[in-house]
Write a protein that holds these residues in place. Sequence first.
Motif, PDB file in Angstrom:
ATOM      1  N   LEU A   1       0.828  -1.200   0.000  1.00 39.98           N
ATOM      2  CA  LEU A   1       0.000   0.000   0.000  1.00 39.98           C
ATOM      3  C   LEU A   1       0.867   1.256   0.000  1.00 39.98           C
ATOM      4  O   LEU A   1       1.915   1.305   0.654  1.00 39.98           O
ATOM      5  N   THR A   2       0.402   2.253  -0.726  1.00 38.45           N
ATOM      6  CA  THR A   2       1.027   3.581  -0.700  1.00 38.45           C
ATOM      7  C   THR A   2       0.193   4.465   0.213  1.00 38.45           C
ATOM      8  O   THR A   2      -0.982   4.736  -0.083  1.00 38.45           O
ATOM      9  N   TRP A   3       0.788   4.933   1.307  1.00 36.55           N
ATOM     10  CA  TRP A   3       0.031   5.706   2.288  1.00 36.55           C
ATOM     11  C   TRP A   3      -0.040   7.164   1.839  1.00 36.55           C
ATOM     12  O   TRP A   3       0.957   7.761   1.465  1.00 36.55           O
ATOM     13  N   ILE A   4      -1.244   7.711   1.890  1.00 37.61           N
ATOM     14  CA  ILE A   4      -1.505   9.019   1.290  1.00 37.61           C
ATOM     15  C   ILE A   4      -1.387  10.162   2.297  1.00 37.61           C
ATOM     16  O   ILE A   4      -0.698  11.149   2.052  1.00 37.61           O
ATOM     17  N   ASN A   5      -2.039  10.041   3.432  1.00 35.80           N
ATOM     18  CA  ASN A   5      -2.110  11.177   4.361  1.00 35.80           C
ATOM     19  C   ASN A   5      -1.482  10.887   5.729  1.00 35.80           C
ATOM     20  O   ASN A   5      -1.595  11.694   6.642  1.00 35.80           O
ATOM     21  N   VAL A   6      -0.849   9.732   5.892  1.00 35.09           N
ATOM     22  CA  VAL A   6      -0.146   9.407   7.144  1.00 35.09           C
ATOM     23  C   VAL A   6       1.138   8.661   6.789  1.00 35.09           C
ATOM     24  O   VAL A   6       1.293   8.140   5.680  1.00 35.09           O
TER      25      VAL A   6
ATOM     26  N   SER B   1      -9.174   3.750   4.638  1.00 27.14           N
ATOM     27  CA  SER B   1      -9.781   3.699   3.301  1.00 27.14           C
ATOM     28  C   SER B   1      -8.681   3.425   2.289  1.00 27.14           C
ATOM     29  O   SER B   1      -7.683   4.146   2.247  1.00 27.14           O
ATOM     30  N   VAL B   2      -8.876   2.384   1.494  1.00 26.01           N
ATOM     31  CA  VAL B   2      -7.890   1.990   0.487  1.00 26.01           C
ATOM     32  C   VAL B   2      -8.473   2.277  -0.890  1.00 26.01           C
ATOM     33  O   VAL B   2      -9.521   1.736  -1.250  1.00 26.01           O
ATOM     34  N   HIS B   3      -7.780   3.128  -1.634  1.00 25.71           N
ATOM     35  CA  HIS B   3      -8.253   3.515  -2.960  1.00 25.71           C
ATOM     36  C   HIS B   3      -7.767   2.517  -3.996  1.00 25.71           C
ATOM     37  O   HIS B   3      -6.570   2.273  -4.136  1.00 25.71           O
TER      38      HIS B   3
ATOM     39  N   PRO C   1      -1.315   9.617  -6.738  1.00 27.78           N
ATOM     40  CA  PRO C   1      -1.494   9.875  -5.299  1.00 27.78           C
ATOM     41  C   PRO C   1      -1.964  11.293  -4.957  1.00 27.78           C
ATOM     42  O   PRO C   1      -2.837  11.438  -4.090  1.00 27.78           O
ATOM     43  N   PRO C   2      -1.430  12.370  -5.573  1.00 24.48           N
ATOM     44  CA  PRO C   2      -1.925  13.711  -5.220  1.00 24.48           C
ATOM     45  C   PRO C   2      -3.418  13.878  -5.482  1.00 24.48           C
ATOM     46  O   PRO C   2      -4.098  14.583  -4.734  1.00 24.48           O
ATOM     47  N   PHE C   3      -3.939  13.240  -6.526  1.00 19.94           N
ATOM     48  CA  PHE C   3      -5.373  13.325  -6.797  1.00 19.94           C
ATOM     49  C   PHE C   3      -6.170  12.612  -5.702  1.00 19.94           C
ATOM     50  O   PHE C   3      -7.239  13.081  -5.300  1.00 19.94           O
ATOM     51  N   ILE C   4      -5.651  11.486  -5.235  1.00 22.32           N
ATOM     52  CA  ILE C   4      -6.332  10.754  -4.162  1.00 22.32           C
ATOM     53  C   ILE C   4      -6.335  11.579  -2.880  1.00 22.32           C
ATOM     54  O   ILE C   4      -7.348  11.663  -2.173  1.00 22.32           O
ATOM     55  N   GLN C   5      -5.208  12.211  -2.583  1.00 24.68           N
ATOM     56  CA  GLN C   5      -5.129  13.035  -1.381  1.00 24.68           C
ATOM     57  C   GLN C   5      -6.086  14.219  -1.470  1.00 24.68           C
ATOM     58  O   GLN C   5      -6.763  14.560  -0.496  1.00 24.68           O
ATOM     59  N   GLU C   6      -6.168  14.835  -2.639  1.00 19.76           N
ATOM     60  CA  GLU C   6      -7.079  15.968  -2.803  1.00 19.76           C
ATOM     61  C   GLU C   6      -8.529  15.542  -2.614  1.00 19.76           C
ATOM     62  O   GLU C   6      -9.327  16.256  -1.991  1.00 19.76           O
TER      63      GLU C   6
ATOM     64  N   GLU D   1      -9.170  15.021   1.105  1.00 13.63           N
ATOM     65  CA  GLU D   1      -9.268  16.298   1.809  1.00 13.63           C
ATOM     66  C   GLU D   1     -10.575  17.005   1.493  1.00 13.63           C
ATOM     67  O   GLU D   1     -11.177  17.647   2.357  1.00 13.63           O
ATOM     68  N   GLU D   2     -11.016  16.892   0.242  1.00 10.94           N
ATOM     69  CA  GLU D   2     -12.277  17.521  -0.130  1.00 10.94           C
ATOM     70  C   GLU D   2     -13.446  16.931   0.650  1.00 10.94           C
ATOM     71  O   GLU D   2     -14.377  17.645   1.035  1.00 10.94           O
ATOM     72  N   MET D   3     -13.380  15.621   0.913  1.00 13.80           N
ATOM     73  CA  MET D   3     -14.447  14.970   1.679  1.00 13.80           C
ATOM     74  C   MET D   3     -14.215  15.039   3.181  1.00 13.80           C
ATOM     75  O   MET D   3     -14.969  14.458   3.955  1.00 13.80           O
ATOM     76  N   ARG D   4     -13.127  15.719   3.605  1.00  9.44           N
ATOM     77  CA  ARG D   4     -12.826  15.993   5.022  1.00  9.44           C
ATOM     78  C   ARG D   4     -12.686  14.706   5.834  1.00  9.44           C
ATOM     79  O   ARG D   4     -13.181  14.597   6.963  1.00  9.44           O
ATOM     80  N   TRP D   5     -12.020  13.717   5.266  1.00  8.28           N
ATOM     81  CA  TRP D   5     -11.826  12.466   5.993  1.00  8.28           C
ATOM     82  C   TRP D   5     -10.789  12.654   7.085  1.00  8.28           C
ATOM     83  O   TRP D   5      -9.741  13.253   6.876  1.00  8.28           O
ATOM     84  N   ARG D   6     -11.083  12.083   8.244  1.00  7.40           N
ATOM     85  CA  ARG D   6     -10.203  12.204   9.406  1.00  7.40           C
ATOM     86  C   ARG D   6      -9.655  10.839   9.814  1.00  7.40           C
ATOM     87  O   ARG D   6      -9.515  10.539  10.995  1.00  7.40           O
ATOM     88  N   HIS D   7      -9.371  10.020   8.838  1.00 10.39           N
ATOM     89  CA  HIS D   7      -8.794   8.704   9.103  1.00 10.39           C
ATOM     90  C   HIS D   7      -7.731   8.431   8.044  1.00 10.39           C
ATOM     91  O   HIS D   7      -7.557   9.200   7.097  1.00 10.39           O
ATOM     92  N   SER D   8      -7.042   7.333   8.203  1.00  8.98           N
ATOM     93  CA  SER D   8      -5.923   7.008   7.318  1.00  8.98           C
ATOM     94  C   SER D   8      -6.421   6.584   5.935  1.00  8.98           C
ATOM     95  O   SER D   8      -7.404   5.843   5.813  1.00  8.98           O
ATOM     96  N   VAL D   9      -5.706   7.056   4.923  1.00 10.89           N
ATOM     97  CA  VAL D   9      -6.051   6.748   3.534  1.00 10.89           C
ATOM     98  C   VAL D   9      -4.810   6.184   2.852  1.00 10.89           C
ATOM     99  O   VAL D   9      -3.702   6.710   3.008  1.00 10.89           O
TER     100      VAL D   9
END
Length: 544
Positions: free
Chosen positions: A144-149, A197-199, A209-214, A217-225
Amino acid sequence: MTRVGFLEGFGLDVKKVCESGRRGGLGVCKRSRLVLRVRNRNLDDVRLDEKEEDDDVQEGSGLEDSDVIIVSRRELLAAIFAAFGFTSTILAAQRYSSIRRWSFTAFRGVLRERYPPTSGNSVALARFMMEGIKNGPIANLKNLTWINVQPPRLKDRLLLVHIWRMSDVRTMDIMARLEKVIFGMKKELSGAVATLSVHCAKFDSERIPPFIQEAAEEMRWRHSVASDTDLSLWKSIGVEAWPTILILSPNDHRVLVALTGDRIGRLEECLYASLSLYKKAQLQTSSFPLPKVMKPSMTWDAPLLRYPSRIAIDTKGGRLFISDSGNSRILVTTLEGRFLMQIGGSARTDPMDAEVAQHVLYSEGENEGYRDGSFQDALFKNPQGIAFNALKNELAVADTGNNCLRIANLEERSVRSVNFVSSIKDAGAKELTTKRMTSPKPWDVSVSSGNVYISLAGSNTIWRLDPFGDMIHFCGRTGVAGRVDVESGYGGGLFARPNGMCGKQSSLFVVDSDSSTVREIGLGEKAVRTVVGGDSIFLGNLSA
């Protein structure tokens, strides 16, 4: 058929054929053999010639050993079929992105075996999960490639895995249901269950990955992606659809239960059953690493618009309507951008500019909801498409988050709702009953000749609100995704996540996102056709 006759059937020019010494109809000459000579590697120059076995070939005949290919009917057939198979395989691999997601695990239906039993008996469910600890497929989380953590420690925790893709319009609804369950079980979970959440991309452009992170963030997720870039998780357990919810065992990450479709409603009981299998001492209770979420500013320095999605124009009245999706409201300005009014959302006063502040909203949490009424009282949730109806001086709004169509009357300054209702017949019932659709996901609207057309991305259908206020299922088949054109009759046409729309008097044009096409609905001839895009060879390809 002789060898000569066979070759003549392919249009080859047989110049000489030995007439004597044939053996039992096998088409083999006693003093000669058939050879195929290719000039300049061009099939148009293929000709059949005769070569003497006594090597009495005159000089200057132009026949060299390197030019000669001896063929038989069996060899020629094998070559044709091999070329056809190779070409078909290459074309399929290139054009069908779904082949990249195919796995033998999915072919065997391994994950379907982890769907929970239909019985609501908690004992049966716990026994089913106990079996998953021993025999459930192992999820590969190593690539897995971790996006926001930063890569977290996944041991000694139950894992709640949400498999999603950014182009799926149901993502926000599914995540809202997950968060509701997790919040309700906050005390029971207490760090023992980690949510991630695994994309898993469907289209190539979704793998960045930058598109997934955006999107997160747009959906205001507060968990690991994380991103399953090479689809190793997808293939290891045989995932077949989005969204899919998994509960994985600690450490070895076996699938205890898998939830798709309506089964996602059983998430809470499945979480309770999985927790009952482990003692608290066996599981981590420390908090799982969470991403740093930038909360929207509560000051007056915040931007006026947040993820605006659509606009509509009243050319005669000189008004511009803006669907401010991130702030769940509609803004009305002049064509030069001067503020006129706000439809929906809450308002607060600001001592610096009270005249504007009573209409303009910046804060989060006060504007989102579902409520009809005046422009000041009405609430929207993630509105998307809007269209101005000049005949009635109304604004049609696709209120995506609330799964309904909203009509803003600009004369009366009021908002009303129009729901999407389907007619169904229960088993044993004699009459049809009406039921509000649960997740139609209206995405865009268009006005033509007084009719309001709505694209429902969640149900793959097009609906129409006529001037008399009747909502009609207009085109497409509920819940069935596809790309099917028809010459007459709307009912046979199929769509795959229709969203953007625009129309004229005789035609309605629809962006059909999952088939990567633009479709035209002929309002006069009742036809559905593909205008541009999509796979020109495999028409059913929804991964083009």
